[in-house]
Scaffold this active site. Structure first.
Site, PDB file in Angstrom:
ATOM      1  CG  ASN A 162      27.820  41.737 -30.653  1.00 11.91           C
ATOM      2  OD1 ASN A 162      27.365  41.894 -31.784  1.00 11.91           O
ATOM      3  ND2 ASN A 162      29.075  41.422 -30.428  1.00 11.91           N
ATOM      4  CG  HIS A 198      21.564  46.869 -32.311  1.00 15.67           C
ATOM      5  ND1 HIS A 198      22.188  46.211 -33.351  1.00 15.67           N
ATOM      6  CD2 HIS A 198      21.392  48.156 -32.746  1.00 15.67           C
ATOM      7  CE1 HIS A 198      22.376  47.052 -34.363  1.00 15.67           C
ATOM      8  NE2 HIS A 198      21.918  48.237 -34.021  1.00 15.67           N
TER       9      HIS A 198
END
Ligand code: OAD
Length: 245
Positions: free
Chosen positions: A102, A119
């Site tokens: 997330n 990410h």
């Protein structure tokens, strides 16, 4: 919910635990996931048109604005009971590694420390040319803000399709999954590589794999324990059963 006693004992006695989270963990905070059939972001938008270097090269303003919209949406949300349960679990486990796909920063906001953000993080912005991070920028609503150092276009610090994951973070995540006794896969569809391989790396090294998801995923047949339901409900229940207050 019936929680298996052997899992409760395993959690109480484990020294090395790793957890991988995905968009499902933030769903109860009000953020949309990517692949849910009803309102997943990738059901409405094409990833390659919004989350790729080619898309940014083609129309940087469109991409900047899309991420600015998501950044604003995130400002309005708060961590949920699932995020807080992971903070509590980490207090009891000597070596607890939290890896997330997330970009919303909600684990950190809940109080988790040393979160491995595979990410990236939507709140961070860097130069698309020189890579320098920008602490603040002026968005006049017309042009994409530029780097104060080199004049390059600023972009969100997130991993786009076709880009590599940050190497140090990925190495830490692989290391944690290879050496843990227990691996949690929570709220992720488990279809995006290389994050999806972490659960298998743990499984192949003999760790018990626990999956928490509202739906079955490709990982489910390999999981030693599968809890079907919301992480904001299951995680607090599990933590309370293992370390009652
Ligand atoms: P997905 O949208 O692919 O998967 C979310 C998962 O969460 C699904 O399996 C749902 O069934 C589950 N879910 C939904 N609500 C839940 C809840 N309340 N509790 C538990 N589970 C729930 O999201 P990710 O797996 O995170 O990449 O997607 C991985 C990557 O694909 C993202 O990081 C993003 C995306 O493209 C990048 O942006 C680089």
């Amino acid at each position: 919910m019936d929680l298996p006693l052997d899992l409760i004992n395993l959690l109480r006695t484990s020294h090395r635990v790793a957890a991988l989270t995905g968009a499902g963990v933030s769903q109860e905070s009000g953020l949309r996931t990517f692949r849910d059939s009803r309102d997943g972001l990738w059901k409405q938008y094409q990833p390659e048109e919004l989350a790729s270097p080619a898309a940014f090269a083609r129309d940087p303003k469109l991409i900047w604005d899309w991420y600015a919209w998501r950044r604003e949406a995130i400002k309005a949300v708060r961590p949920n009971a699932g995020h807080y349960a992971l903070v509590e679990a980490a207090r009891h486990i000597s070596d607890f590694t939290l890896v997330t796909q997330n970009v919303d920063g909600l684990h950190c906001m809940a109080g988790s420390s040393k979160v491995i953000e595979l990410h990236g993080n939507l709140q961070r912005v860097r130069c698309s040319q020189c890579g320098e991070f920008a602490e603040d920028w002026n968005d006049d609503g017309v042009n994409v803000p530029r780097c104060a150092l080199c004049g390059g276009l600023l972009r969100p610090h997130v991993v786009w399709f076709g880009e590599s994951l940050p190497r140090a973070e990925l190495e830490l995540a692989i290391e944690a999954s290879r050496h843990c006794e227990l691996f949690f896969s929570i709220g992720t569809s488990g279809v995006v590589q290389p994050a999806a391989t972490l659960a298998y790396a743990a499984h192949n090294r003999g760790a018990a794999v626990v999956e928490i998801n509202t739906e079955r995923t490709p990982l489910t047949p390999k999981a030693d324990y599968f809890f079907q339901g919301k992480s904001g409900e299951i995680l607090p229940e599990l933590v309370q059963a293992v370390w009652p207050k």
